[in-house]
Design an enzyme around this catalytic site. Structure first.
Site, PDB file in Angstrom:
ATOM      1  CG  HIS A 429     -16.509-106.233  30.035  1.00 41.21           C
ATOM      2  ND1 HIS A 429     -15.535-105.247  30.310  1.00 41.21           N
ATOM      3  CD2 HIS A 429     -15.561-107.320  29.669  1.00 41.21           C
ATOM      4  CE1 HIS A 429     -14.573-105.263  29.884  1.00 41.21           C
ATOM      5  NE2 HIS A 429     -14.314-106.685  29.432  1.00 41.21           N
ATOM      6  CG  MET A 430     -24.622-109.546  29.914  1.00 42.60           C
ATOM      7  SD  MET A 430     -25.645-110.693  28.920  1.00 42.60           S
ATOM      8  CE  MET A 430     -25.816-109.775  27.221  1.00 42.60           C
TER       9      MET A 430
END
Length: 495
Positions: A429-430
Site C-alpha cells: 500500500h505504498m
C-alpha cells in the site's frame, strides 16, 4: 496500434488512477487523450485474462505476467520483493478487491482543500454501493461496492466476527462510513464474481471514444522539458525510441515508478541527480523521500480438520479496525491464493495502519534494469514496534477464542523481536513518495492541485502524492483522488 506523435493530455501509466484520469479527461470531445501503459492490455471484458477477472485469486507471485517485481529492504537485515500491477487497472487489477475508504480523521492531515467534506462527493461519484444509501454513498458510479453477508461468509470469518464482539469491540457494519471503527464486513469491488478494477469500470466503457487512444507495451523512459515546462515524453515502443509531444503530462505510474520517472527526468534532489549524472531540471528534495506503507505480521494457525479452499470466497471478508491497527482474518493460505509461492500456513494479519517509520525510493546504479533502491525502514520507530505488539496480542486473544471452538489449532510461539522481523511483510500500500503540500514545504513535490512544484504542465495523480497513508487500504481513496484530480488537471490545462 501505433503511438500518436502528440496529444493534449499524455497520461503515463494505466493503473488504478491512470484509467480514471484517461476516462474522465476524454469526456471532453475536444481534448485528445493518450494513455500509455507499459504492461498488458485488453479492449473488452471478453479479452480480459481469467486471473484478472477472478477476484478470488491474487496474481502477484513470481509466476505472474501482470506485475512488476522490485527487490526491497523492509529492514536493514530483512530483504524481500514487492509486486506492483503491470497491466491496465494496475495493482487494483490484481489485488483482493478490498475497497474501504480513508476515514474522516485521515483527511485532517491533508490540505484544507482536501477535507473530508470536499472529497466526499468524489467518493460518491466513484461508486455504486449496493448495501448502503444516504449522504455518504454513491448510487451511480463505475465501481460496484458490496459486502458479504455474515451467513454467506467463510466459517473462519464469522467466528472471527463473533470473537471480536465477545472481546468488546464494536460492530462496524459500514466500513465506508466517515468514522468507521470496529469489526465488520469489508467493502469489496466485486460484481457477479468478477473483480471490477478501474480498467473494467472506467476505461473499457470509454474505449470507443475517438479522442482517446490507449497503448500498451509502451515504456516511458523520461519526461521531456523545454526549460521547466513539460512538453512530452520519450518512450520505448517495442525496440524503437520515440518522442511524444503533449500539452499536459499526467504521471499516474504509482508510488514506486512515479518518483523513479521523475528522478530519471531530472526532477528531484539536486545532490542525488548530480551524483548519478542526471541533468537537473528542478531541485525537489522530496521526490522519493518519506514514503509510508502498512507493515504486516502474519500469525499462523491450522485447521483442526482439513479445510477445502472455497473457490468463490474473497481473500478478506471481515476485518477489525481499532485505532491504528487492522486485524485481517484471511480466508485461505496465500499458497492457495498466489500462484507460484512456497507452502504457507493459514494466517491472520496484524497490520499497522498509521506507521511512523518512513522509507525512501532512490536511484541505484547497481540495480539491474534501472530498478530503484527501495528501503522501507519498517519498525524503525519505537512507537511502531509497540503498537505492532499490541496488535499481536489482540490477534492472539481472538485466535485463542476461536481455537476453543475446535475449529483451529495454534502452534506454540514466542513472539521475540527476531520472530516478528522474520515474519514481517508489507501490505503493498505504498503512499507518499511524492507528497502533496505547499510550495513552502521542503518535502512537498506537488501542490494541492496535483501540479508538480517548480515546473509547468506536469501533474501527478496516484498514491505517491497522498500526504498521509490512509488508515484503510488505499484503493478506494486512490480512485477518489483520481476523480477529483481529473477536474483539477483539466482546469490547469485551460489556464
Amino acid at each position: 496500434m501505433s503511438v500518436p506523435d502528440r496529444a493534449d493530455f499524455v497520461v503515463v501509466g494505466g493503473g488504478t488512477t491512470g484509467c480514471v484520469v484517461a476516462a474522465r479527461l476524454s469526456e471532453d470531445p475536444a481534448a485528445q487523450v493518450l494513455l500509455l501503459e507499459a504492461g498488458s492490455g485488453y479492449r473488452s471484458t471478453v479479452d480480459l485474462p481469467g486471473v484478472l477477472d477472478d477476484p478470488y485469486l491474487l496474481p502477484v507471485g513470481p509466476a505472474s505476467e501482470h506485475t512488476w517485481t522490485y527487490p526491497v529492504e523492509l529492514t536493514p537485515s530483512r530483504r524481500a520483493t514487492v509486486s506492483r500491477g503491470r497491466t491496465l487497472g494496475g495493482s487494483g487489477a490484481v489485488n483482493g478487491a478490498y475497497f474501504a475508504r480513508a476515514t474522516r480523521t485521515d483527511f485532517d492531515l491533508w490540505p484544507d482543500s482536501w477535507s473530508y467534506e470536499k472529497v466526499l462527493p468524489y467518493f460518491r461519484k466513484s461508486e455504486t454501493d449496493h448495501d448502503f444509501g444516504g449522504p455518504y454513498h454513491g448510487d451511480n458510479g463505475p465501481i460496484p461496492v458490496r459486502r458479504r453477508q455474515l451467513d454467506d461468509m467463510h466459517p473462519f470469518s464469522s467466528r472471527f466476527h463473533d470473537a471480536a464482539l465477545a472481546a468488546g469491540f464494536p460492530e462496524d457494519a459500514d466500513k465506508n462510513a466517515p468514522d468507521s471503527n470496529g469489526v465488520g464486513p469489508v467493502p469489496l469491488n466485486i460484481s457477479d464474481h468478477r473483480r471490477i478494477s478501474t480498467a473494467v469500470g472506467y476505461l473499457l466503457p470509454a474505449m470507443g471514444r475517438r479522442n482517446l487512444t490507449v497503448d500498451v507495451g509502451v515504456t516511458v523512459l523520461r519526461i521531456v522539458f523545454s526549460g521547466t515546462r513539460a512538453v512530452g515524453v520519450d518512450v520505448l515502443d517495442g525496440t524503437a525510441l520515440r518522442r511524444i509531444r503533449g500539452r499536459h503530462i499526467v504521471v499516474c505510474s504509482g508510488a514506486v515508478a512515479t518518483p523513479l520517472l521523475l528522478l530519471t527526468s531530472g526532477v528531484g534532489s539536486a545532490d542525488q541527480l548530480v551524483a548519478h549524472d542526471v541533468p537537473v531540471v528542478v531541485d525537489l528534495p522530496g521526490v522519493g523521500q518519506g514514503f509510508v506503507d502498512h507493515p504486516e505480521v502474519l500469525l499462523p494457525y491450522r485447521y483442526s480438520v482439513p479445510e477445502a479452499l472455497r473457490p468463490q470466497t474473497p481473500v478478506l471478508e471481515m476485518a477489525l479496525n481499532d485505532a491504528d491497527l487492522e486485524i485481517r482474518p484471511y480466508t485461505a493460505s496465500f499458497t492457495d491464493l498466489v500462484p507460484g509461492i512456497p507452502q504457507m500456513d493459514h494466517g491472520i494479519g496484524v497490520v499497522l495502519m498509521a506507521p511512523r517509520s518512513r522509507g525512501t525510493v532512490e536511484l541505484d546504479p547497481k540495480a539491474p534494469g534501472g530498478s530503484p533502491r527501495i528501503r522501507y525502514n519498517y519498525v524503525d520507530s519505537a512507537h511502531d514496534r509497540r503498537v505492532l505488539r499490541r496488535g499481536i496480542q489482540i490477534a492472539e486473544d481472538l485466535l485463542e477464542t476461536i481455537a476453543k471452538t475446535g475449529m483451529i489449532r495454534r502452534p506454540e510461539i514466542e513472539y521475540s523481536d527476531e520472530w516478528i522481523e522474520s515474519r514481517l511483510g508489507t501490505s503493498l500500500h505504498m503512499s507518499g513518495s511524492c507528497v502533496m503540500g505547499s510550495e513552502f514545504d521542503p518535502d512537498a513535490v506537488v501542490n494541492d492541485r496535483c501540479s508538480v512544484l517548480g515546473v509547468e504542465a506536469l501533474s501527478i495523480v496516484d498514491t505517491s502524492i497522498m500526504p498521509v497513508i490512509p488508515t484503510r487500504g488505499p484503493h478506494a481513496t486512490a480512485v477518489m483522488l483520481a476523480e477529483r484530480a481529473s477536474e483539477l488537471v483539466r482546469d490547469a490545462a485551460r489556464a
